[in-house]
Structures are given as C-alpha cells and as structure tokens.
Design a protein around this motif. Structure first.
Motif, mmCIF file in Angstrom:
data_model
loop_
_atom_site.group_PDB
_atom_site.id
_atom_site.type_symbol
_atom_site.label_atom_id
_atom_site.label_comp_id
_atom_site.label_asym_id
_atom_site.label_seq_id
_atom_site.Cartn_x
_atom_site.Cartn_y
_atom_site.Cartn_z
ATOM 1 N N ASP A 191 13.558 21.533 31.993
ATOM 2 C CA ASP A 191 14.829 21.053 32.554
ATOM 3 C C ASP A 191 15.872 20.880 31.446
ATOM 4 O O ASP A 191 17.066 21.137 31.661
ATOM 5 N N GLN A 192 15.416 20.494 30.281
ATOM 6 C CA GLN A 192 16.370 20.342 29.163
ATOM 7 C C GLN A 192 17.013 21.675 28.789
ATOM 8 O O GLN A 192 18.098 21.712 28.223
ATOM 9 N N SER A 193 16.328 22.778 29.144
ATOM 10 C CA SER A 193 16.915 24.099 28.907
ATOM 11 C C SER A 193 17.588 24.639 30.159
ATOM 12 O O SER A 193 17.857 25.839 30.266
ATOM 13 N N GLY A 194 17.807 23.779 31.142
ATOM 14 C CA GLY A 194 18.496 24.202 32.370
ATOM 15 C C GLY A 194 17.614 24.947 33.356
ATOM 16 O O GLY A 194 18.105 25.552 34.304
ATOM 17 N N ILE A 195 16.279 24.904 33.119
ATOM 18 C CA ILE A 195 15.361 25.658 33.989
ATOM 19 C C ILE A 195 14.761 24.715 35.037
ATOM 20 O O ILE A 195 14.150 23.707 34.676
ATOM 21 N N PHE A 198 15.553 36.567 45.513
ATOM 22 C CA PHE A 198 16.140 37.867 45.141
ATOM 23 C C PHE A 198 17.383 37.728 44.271
ATOM 24 O O PHE A 198 17.927 38.713 43.814
ATOM 25 N N TYR A 199 17.845 36.483 44.021
ATOM 26 C CA TYR A 199 18.983 36.312 43.115
ATOM 27 C C TYR A 199 18.546 35.975 41.690
ATOM 28 O O TYR A 199 19.375 35.770 40.819
ATOM 29 N N ASN A 200 17.270 35.857 41.459
ATOM 30 C CA ASN A 200 16.797 35.611 40.091
ATOM 31 C C ASN A 200 16.763 36.927 39.313
ATOM 32 O O ASN A 200 16.763 38.004 39.897
ATOM 33 N N THR A 201 16.736 36.780 37.983
ATOM 34 C CA THR A 201 16.844 37.981 37.145
ATOM 35 C C THR A 201 15.716 38.040 36.120
ATOM 36 O O THR A 201 15.079 37.022 35.798
ATOM 37 N N LYS A 202 15.585 39.253 35.587
ATOM 38 C CA LYS A 202 14.644 39.483 34.501
ATOM 39 C C LYS A 202 14.985 38.606 33.286
ATOM 40 O O LYS A 202 14.112 38.072 32.612
ATOM 41 N N GLU A 203 16.288 38.461 33.043
ATOM 42 C CA GLU A 203 16.729 37.650 31.899
ATOM 43 C C GLU A 203 16.290 36.195 32.105
ATOM 44 O O GLU A 203 15.898 35.507 31.159
ATOM 45 N N GLU A 204 16.349 35.722 33.330
ATOM 46 C CA GLU A 204 15.908 34.352 33.604
ATOM 47 C C GLU A 204 14.402 34.208 33.343
ATOM 48 O O GLU A 204 13.945 33.175 32.843
ATOM 49 N N VAL A 205 13.658 35.243 33.699
ATOM 50 C CA VAL A 205 12.216 35.211 33.420
ATOM 51 C C VAL A 205 11.996 35.162 31.907
ATOM 52 O O VAL A 205 11.124 34.430 31.424
ATOM 53 N N ASP A 206 12.809 35.898 31.169
ATOM 54 C CA ASP A 206 12.688 35.875 29.702
ATOM 55 C C ASP A 206 12.967 34.468 29.158
ATOM 56 O O ASP A 206 12.263 33.977 28.276
ATOM 57 N N VAL A 207 14.009 33.827 29.700
ATOM 58 C CA VAL A 207 14.337 32.460 29.271
ATOM 59 C C VAL A 207 13.164 31.533 29.588
ATOM 60 O O VAL A 207 12.765 30.693 28.756
ATOM 61 N N LEU A 208 12.583 31.716 30.767
ATOM 62 C CA LEU A 208 11.420 30.895 31.149
ATOM 63 C C LEU A 208 10.282 31.096 30.152
ATOM 64 O O LEU A 208 9.703 30.126 29.643
ATOM 65 N N ALA A 209 9.977 32.348 29.877
ATOM 66 C CA ALA A 209 8.844 32.644 28.985
ATOM 67 C C ALA A 209 9.107 32.075 27.579
ATOM 68 O O ALA A 209 8.209 31.461 26.982
ATOM 69 N N ASP A 210 10.321 32.236 27.085
ATOM 70 C CA ASP A 210 10.646 31.699 25.744
ATOM 71 C C ASP A 210 10.507 30.174 25.730
ATOM 72 O O ASP A 210 9.997 29.594 24.763
ATOM 73 N N SER A 211 10.972 29.547 26.788
ATOM 74 C CA SER A 211 10.927 28.083 26.825
ATOM 75 C C SER A 211 9.488 27.593 26.947
ATOM 76 O O SER A 211 9.143 26.542 26.387
ATOM 77 N N ILE A 212 8.666 28.331 27.670
ATOM 78 C CA ILE A 212 7.245 27.959 27.768
ATOM 79 C C ILE A 212 6.603 28.062 26.374
ATOM 80 O O ILE A 212 5.835 27.191 25.963
ATOM 81 N N GLN A 213 6.970 29.113 25.667
ATOM 82 C CA GLN A 213 6.438 29.266 24.304
ATOM 83 C C GLN A 213 6.849 28.066 23.442
ATOM 84 O O GLN A 213 6.042 27.534 22.671
ATOM 85 N N LYS A 214 8.082 27.609 23.618
ATOM 86 C CA LYS A 214 8.556 26.448 22.833
ATOM 87 C C LYS A 214 7.747 25.200 23.200
ATOM 88 O O LYS A 214 7.403 24.396 22.323
ATOM 89 N N VAL A 215 7.463 25.029 24.477
ATOM 90 C CA VAL A 215 6.639 23.881 24.905
ATOM 91 C C VAL A 215 5.299 23.925 24.188
ATOM 92 O O VAL A 215 4.819 22.915 23.647
ATOM 93 N N ILE A 216 4.707 25.113 24.167
ATOM 94 C CA ILE A 216 3.396 25.260 23.511
ATOM 95 C C ILE A 216 3.523 24.918 22.024
ATOM 96 O O ILE A 216 2.690 24.200 21.464
ATOM 97 N N ASP A 217 4.584 25.408 21.398
ATOM 98 C CA ASP A 217 4.768 25.155 19.955
ATOM 99 C C ASP A 217 4.929 23.662 19.675
ATOM 100 O O ASP A 217 4.377 23.127 18.716
ATOM 101 N N VAL A 218 5.676 22.953 20.574
ATOM 102 C CA VAL A 218 5.894 21.522 20.384
ATOM 103 C C VAL A 218 4.569 20.765 20.464
ATOM 104 O O VAL A 218 4.315 19.843 19.679
ATOM 105 N N PHE A 219 3.732 21.158 21.403
ATOM 106 C CA PHE A 219 2.484 20.411 21.630
ATOM 107 C C PHE A 219 1.324 20.914 20.758
ATOM 108 O O PHE A 219 0.253 20.332 20.787
ATOM 109 N N ALA A 220 1.561 21.995 20.010
ATOM 110 C CA ALA A 220 0.453 22.613 19.245
ATOM 111 C C ALA A 220 -0.003 21.667 18.132
ATOM 112 O O ALA A 220 0.777 20.949 17.547
#
Ligand code: PMP
Length: 414
Positions: free
Chosen positions: A360-364, A392-414
């Motif tokens: 949510d902090q990244s607007g997701i 159908f209004y979501n985009t590939k770019e939004e999926v990329d933002v999601l994936a990047d942010s998930i990676q950041k979550v993992i990095d924070v908790f690693a």
C-alpha cells in the motif's frame, strides 16, 4: 521457467483506463495500482453518469407510481433487468431477481428452496473452496432441518476432485451449491459438466457466480444452471446491486424470502396472495439507482467487446503468474489448470497483512486475509494469503510494479 512473455492481445488499454476515473489518482505519492478487483471492481464514468442522472432527474419509487418520475424510474429499472437477461442469456427477464448481492442471492435460495424442499436426512452438497456466503446459509439450513452438509474435496492445486463429487451425489442430495470461480484460489470449476451430472440425479445446482460474471461471458442456458447468483459491485456497477437468476420452474415453486410491500397480489387480515415473478422475491423498495447502474455497466461491457477483455485479462493473469513464480520465496496458493483473475500467494516468514501494508505504501491495492474462505486456508495450512486480482483495465506494467514491490518486501524481511 520461460522468461519471455508473449505480447499482450491487441487491446486498447489506454482508452479503457480512461473510462475509469478512479484509476488515474495517486496513492501515497505513487500511481494507484488497483489489484483488489475480486473484492470490488471499479466503476466506469458511464455508470457513474447513469446513477447521477437517476438521482438528478428520475429519483422516485418504482412500480407503484402513476406519475411521470415514477414511470421513468420503473422503465429504467425494468430495462436494467432486460439487460441482465440478455447478458447472461436467461430465457425470460422475470427469471432475473434483483438482490443486494451474491450473499443475499444464496441466502434467498437457502431459505426459500431450502424451506420447501430440504428435509431431515437430506443432503446438501457444497465444495471445499466456497466463500463463506456459499457455506453458512447451507450450514444453517442443514442444522434447522436435520439435513447433512457434505463437501466436495479439493486437491493440492486447488481443483475440485470430480470423481469424489460423483460419489457424493445420491438420491438424498437436494441441492448442489458450488462456485464458478473461487475467490481465494482463482480456480474455474467445470460447472457445466457438474450440473449435467447433478441433473442425472434430478438435483438442482446453484452456482455462485460472484467471480465469473465479471471475468468472462456466461450463458446460463448453456450451463443449464438452476440458480446463478452474482454481485454488481464486482462487475463494474455500484454496491447494492446484484442478481439471482433462477429457472422459472423452480422460482415458481418457491415461497417468498421476504414479505411486505411490492410482492403481493391481494392482502386481507385472513390471507395474502403473492405476485408473480420477479416481484414475489423483491419485497420492499429495492436498490433502484444501483440496479439501473448495473444495467449501465452491462451496456459498458457490451460496448468494449467483453470477450476480448476476458482474453486480455487472462493473458495478464498468465504473465503475473509467471512473474511471481520466478521470485524466490513466493509461493502461489492455487495452481489450478483453469484459472481466472486471482493470484493468491504467500511469502516465507512474512505475514500477508504486512505484505498488504507495505505494498500500500507503493500505491498497490491488494487484499490480505482469509478472503472469507477459512476452510481453504485450513486446507493449505496458511492463516491467510495475499491476493492480487485483475480486471481488464490492469496492465503488464502494473504487474511489474507488483513484482518489484514484492521483491522489496522480501529484501526487507531477509
Ligand atoms: N462468493 C464469492 C465467490 C465471492 O467472491 C464473494 C465476495 N467476495 C461473495 C460470494 C459474496 O459477495 P457479496 O459480498 O457481494 O454478497
């Protein structure tokens, strides 16, 4: 793992996104990435405008008025019913009962059909992946009637075990209630085949369509569904709108669910006779503006080529599945061969609520929790999942933002 991602279908995503004003805002300083469509989808401007027109120019009570405003509101309300009928290919508009949403639709059938047709020793068959809205009404009915609730099991991918379903059906089964698409796993169930099997035993089937109607075209006659229930707020319409489709032959035999104004033919203190369909099941003043909005949402879906929208959305789901599966530490919950819209996942050592809050902090906007499907969580032995769900209004770019942010979550908790 394939990394190359297919080019997305030819779909004018900018034009579609421009139809949804809510999508252009920023949240926490970032462009909103709205991936909570399984909970509620967003509303296009044409639906907002139609609701506003009703409130500005037509607001009045329907059916009982002889004056101009009431007649206009009644015409708009009944036109919405016709649109629903055509959208799901019901035989007749009066088979489409307006309800407050999927929950009310299931409760209506459990109460009304259940009260008339379910008796002691009978069996009610649901599945292990149901939303609470398609569990508890049947559980309450079973308790009241001394009937038995039986449950079709699922496998590790989150698919129904169809052989078990066939074994569970018998002459005591009085109804099957199953979701078309699971809100927690995304599994698309083979409801057409399941209905055909149930009908061999003379058993009617209720399909919880909350997560199917917004994601691909459906045809209730082709499915041969006896009852088909869905909510407007998940299909680009306002909250408070929704539909119970029921075959006329069943609805005619069922007693009213609620009683009061609008559902009667005659009333004396000795006896009341009821109106025919659909009024018999629409006591009191309904959600007029919301259901007119539902009609406008259907017009919108017809105007954008809904079948193409469904194809695009499915490709997006496949893209997201591929992206998230490639992230070390992410586990997908629900890997059925047939899926729609929903991607549930967990991250090792991170509670889903923390995932939701950090994203949510990244607007997701995603959802974290049990998704009103606690038995599914118990099956997968997780307290909760994080869930991204697409429209159908979501985009590939939004999926990329999601994936990047998930990676950041993992990095924070690693
Ligand atoms: N069934 C399913 C599969 C759902 O996803 C939902 C909503 N999450 C419901 C039923 C209940 O819908 P509503 O809250 O709109 O009545």
């Amino acid at each position: 793992m394939k990394t190359a991602v297919k080019e997305m279908s030819n779909w004018n995503i900018e034009k579609i996104r421009a139809d949804f004003p809510v999508l252009s805002q920023t949240v926490n300083g970032k462009p909103l990435v709205y991936l909570d469509n399984a909970a509620s989808s967003q509303v296009p401007q044409v639906v907002i405008d139609r609701g506003a027109k009703y409130l500005r120019e037509e607001h009045s009570n329907i059916h009982r008025g002889v004056h101009y405003l009431s007649q206009n509101a009644t015409t708009a309300y009944e036109a919405a019913r016709e649109k629903v009928k055509r959208f799901i290919n019901a035989r007749e508009a009066k088979e489409c009962i307006f309800v407050r949403g999927c929950t009310e639709g299931v409760n209506l059938v459990a109460y009304s059909y259940g009260r008339k047709f379910v008796n002691e020793g009978d069996e009610i068959l649901i599945s292990a992946m149901e939303h609470h809205a398609n569990i508890i009404p049947w559980q309450v009915l079973a308790e009241e009637k001394g009937a038995k609730l039986r449950v079709i099991p699922i496998n590790e991918r989150g698919e129904l075990i169809i052989e078990e379903y066939e074994n569970l059906l018998n002459e005591r089964t009085k109804i099957v209630a199953v979701s078309h698409v699971s809100n927690s796993l995304g599994t698309v169930n083979p409801v057409k085949e399941m209905i055909a099997t149930a009908h061999k035993f003379g058993v009617p089937v209720l399909v919880d369509a909350a997560q199917s109607v917004p994601h691909f075209p459906v045809d209730v006659q082709d499915l041969d569904a006896d009852f088909y229930v869905f909510s407007g707020h998940k299909m680009f319409a306002p909250t408070g709108s929704g539909v119970l489709y029921g075959k006329k032959e069943w609805l005619d035999k069922m007693p009213p669910y609620q009683t009061g104004g609008g559902m009667i033919r005659t009333v004396t203190f000795e006896k009341t006779t009821y109106a025919g369909l659909p009024e018999k099941f629409e006591a009191g003043t309904p959600a007029i503006a919301a259901n007119i909005g539902l009609g406008a949402a259907i017009d919108y879906l017809n105007s954008i080529d809904f079948a193409a929208a469904a194809r695009y959305e499915h490709e997006l789901l496949e893209y997201a599945t591929e992206k998230l599966s490639a992230i070390e530490g992410v586990k997908l919950i629900g890997t059925a061969r047939e899926k729609a819209s929903v991607l549930s996942f967990t991250i090792e050592n991170v509670h889903p609520h923390d995932i939701g809050t950090i994203l949510d902090q990244s607007g997701i906007a995603i959802r974290a929790g049990h998704h009103c499907a606690q038995p599914v969580m118990q099956f997968f032995q997780v307290p909760a999942t994080a869930r991204a769900s697409f429209a159908f209004y979501n985009t590939k770019e939004e999926v990329d933002v999601l994936a990047d942010s998930i990676q950041k979550v993992i990095d924070v908790f690693a």
